[in-house]
Design an enzyme around this catalytic site. Structure first.
Site, PDB file in Angstrom:
ATOM      1  N   THR A 125       0.802  -1.229   0.000  1.00  0.00           N
ATOM      2  CA  THR A 125       0.000   0.000   0.000  1.00  0.00           C
ATOM      3  C   THR A 125       0.835   1.279   0.000  1.00  0.00           C
ATOM      4  OG1 THR A 125      -0.152  -0.215   2.409  1.00  0.00           O
ATOM      5  CG2 THR A 125      -2.016  -1.001   1.118  1.00  0.00           C
ATOM      6  N   MET A 380      -3.040  -8.679   2.927  1.00  0.00           N
ATOM      7  CA  MET A 380      -1.584  -8.462   2.992  1.00  0.00           C
ATOM      8  C   MET A 380      -1.185  -7.041   2.593  1.00  0.00           C
ATOM      9  SD  MET A 380      -0.917 -11.494   3.927  1.00  0.00           S
ATOM     10  CE  MET A 380      -2.321 -12.558   4.135  1.00  0.00           C
ATOM     11  N   CYS A 381      -2.090  -6.076   2.743  1.00  0.00           N
ATOM     12  CA  CYS A 381      -1.799  -4.689   2.339  1.00  0.00           C
ATOM     13  C   CYS A 381      -1.367  -4.624   0.877  1.00  0.00           C
ATOM     14  CB  CYS A 381      -0.725  -4.073   3.228  1.00  0.00           C
ATOM     15  SG  CYS A 381      -1.182  -3.966   4.963  1.00  0.00           S
ATOM     16  N   ASN A 382      -1.961  -5.485   0.045  1.00  0.00           N
ATOM     17  CA  ASN A 382      -1.601  -5.560  -1.375  1.00  0.00           C
ATOM     18  C   ASN A 382      -2.885  -5.706  -2.190  1.00  0.00           C
ATOM     19  OD1 ASN A 382      -0.723  -6.312  -3.961  1.00  0.00           O
ATOM     20  ND2 ASN A 382       1.040  -7.438  -3.173  1.00  0.00           N
TER      21      ASN A 382
END
Length: 503
Positions: A125, A380-382
């Protein structure tokens, strides 16, 4: 002096060096989140702090000068570890990789006409967030990046051509471990003059070293977090090519110590040394000094960084192959794997019931935690990686937000589809036994013959068990008995009553 690793396997070294009396039963499978730190690093750092007088390097007392000299030596040691010649590279200490990304973005945002920004869509992110400071932004797939590099500079917009450009991407996806070309930085400069390249190395460095001895091939900016490599300390850095450092010095904000001269009305001159011009305020010098002990103990215990890479890769390959081989009696696979063999030591997957319906990852994480597994689930902040893996469109993402879905919440299945994944990741302390125990857990929990065969039923059951709710159901067969261990307590599902009870 020979390393401990030369006479022992890496796994044996870890058993001796990672002593956590409160987590003896934990099977750690979240190395992509943070590597387990050897206790010797902390002990040596504590002894250092209690044996020496350490002072603010901005002062000129004997202890301050000595502290500053040690920080300088550690800078050189970090560069040496990357094969980065200090004539061509400098290192800027920051809080973590995200802070490094912010520093670079703020530097480019200081350009008079703003900056152009392109980035791979499978990113953390923080790389996405940098786009908020750009004049123009575009996310690209891996194939689109290759096409952009082949096409060269075809812009017809003179205003756009006047803007510097920044291309950012990870060396390794933090979601599923896919590794991307380390040739891209050189290709960017060749195909698009006026563009610079940032490499997010945080996930990659968890197990694998980078070598910047070939200066023309190296990225302009490389961001990292040391806790990914050593486990401790919690510190990050940006390795900067000196010829590209001017792009960062033009940032608008500055803090104490980074100016050679300034007035109260705002006139200021940055310091000549690159890292001095970019490090605001007093450095976390106590934390930086821990890096010395991290390097010393890492080398003593594991030897070369590449040994960790080879070990973790073998363990990940085993996990990938076994999970891929799991099938129900009707031939349906138990797992859908999103990782590719031969890349980073991460296995990303989701679970499916015997009828093919999705099993929620939130309940799975809860019940796996009760069994002592430390892993990670979710996005996963993706968001770009999740969008592709789970086949979620941009409109679907917006719809999820409107229905109340937030990052890290309990919603894991929408319209029969998972909106996140399960990730297990491996490092120096991972073992074959860990993998086999994890696979046995999946077999016992999901593959034992039962009349609960839909993902919805299994997800509901897991959520109730993990939150301590008594489960009563008549659809379980008499053979459907399995155990969940949580430290000294054991829970057993009794076939005759269909209830989970503490033993």
């Amino acid at each position: 002096m020979p390393s401990v690793a030369q006479s022992m396997t890496i796994s044996e070294v870890c058993i001796l060096s990672i002593d956590r009396s409160d987590n003896l039963d934990t099977i750690y499978m979240d190395h992509a989140g943070a590597t387990l730190y050897p206790t010797s690093i902390v002990h040596d750092h504590c002894e250092d702090l209690t044996s020496h007088l350490l002072s603010n390097p901005h002062s000129q007392s004997p202890s301050s000068i000595a502290t500053g000299d040690r920080v300088t030596a550690i800078r050189q040691r970090v560069l040496q570890a990357f094969g980065a010649n200090p004539e061509y590279f400098d290192i800027v200490f920051v809080a973590n990789a995200t802070a490094g990304m912010k520093l670079v973005a703020e530097g480019f945002a200081g350009s008079s006409n703003g900056f152009q920004y392109k980035y791979l869509n499978d990113v953390h992110t923080s790389i996405i967030g940098a786009g908020q400071l750009a004049a123009t932004r575009q996310s690209l797939s891996e194939d689109e990046v290759e096409g952009w590099l082949r096409a060269g500079n075809v812009s017809k917009n003179s205003k756009e051509e006047m803007r510097p450009g920044l291309f950012a991407y990870p060396a390794q996806s933090n979601l599923h471990g896919r590794r991307f070309s380390l040739d891209w930085p050189a290709k960017v400069r060749e195909a698009h003059p006026g563009w610079y390249c940032l490499l997010d190395a945080a996930s990659y460095l968890t197990t694998t070293p980078l070598d910047f001895s070939n200066v023309p091939m190296a990225p302009d900016f490389t961001i990292m977090s040391f806790y990914k490599i050593f486990g401790y300390p919690d510190l990050g850095a940006v390795i900067v090519k000196k010829e590209s450092g001017h792009m960062l010095v033009q940032r608008r904000f500055f803090g104490g110590g980074s100016r050679a001269a300034l007035t109260v009305d705002g006139f200021n001159i940055p310091r000549r040394t690159l890292h001095e011009a970019l490090e605001d305020g007093t450095l976390p010098f106590h934390t930086i000094l821990a890096l010395e002990h991290a390097f010393n103990n890492f080398g003593r215990l594991y030897g070369a960084h590449i040994r960790v890479a080879r070990h973790a890769s073998l363990v990940a390959r085993l996990a990938h192959n076994i999970l891929s081989s799991l099938h129900y009696p009707n031939g349906r696979p138990v797992c859908k794997i999103y990782s590719t063999l031969g890349h980073g030591p991460i296995v990303a997957f989701n679970l499916y019931a015997e009828n093919g319906s999705a099993i929620g990852y939130v309940g799975f994480e809860r019940i796996s935690s009760l069994r002592g597994f430390a892993l990670r689930t979710g996005g996963m902040c993706n968001p770009g990686g999740i969008r592709k893996a789970c086949e979620i469109s941009e409109d679907d993402f917006m719809g999820l937000h409107k229905m109340g879905k937030e990052c890290g919440d309990h919603i894991d299945i929408v319209d029969g589809r998972n909106v996140g994944i399960i990730r297990i990741s491996f490092g120096a302390c991972s073992t074959i036994e860990d993998v086999l125990t994890f696979v046995d857990f999946i077999r016992e929990t999901f593959m034992v013959k039962r009349r609960v065969t839909t993902g919805m039923q299994l997800t509901s059951l897991m959520n109730k068990v993990s939150t301590g709710v008594k489960v009563s159901t008549g659809v379980l067969s008499k053979a459907d008995i399995f155990r969940i261990h949580r430290k000294a307590s054991t829970f057993e599902l009794h076939a005759h009553s269909g209830e989970f009870m503490a033993l």
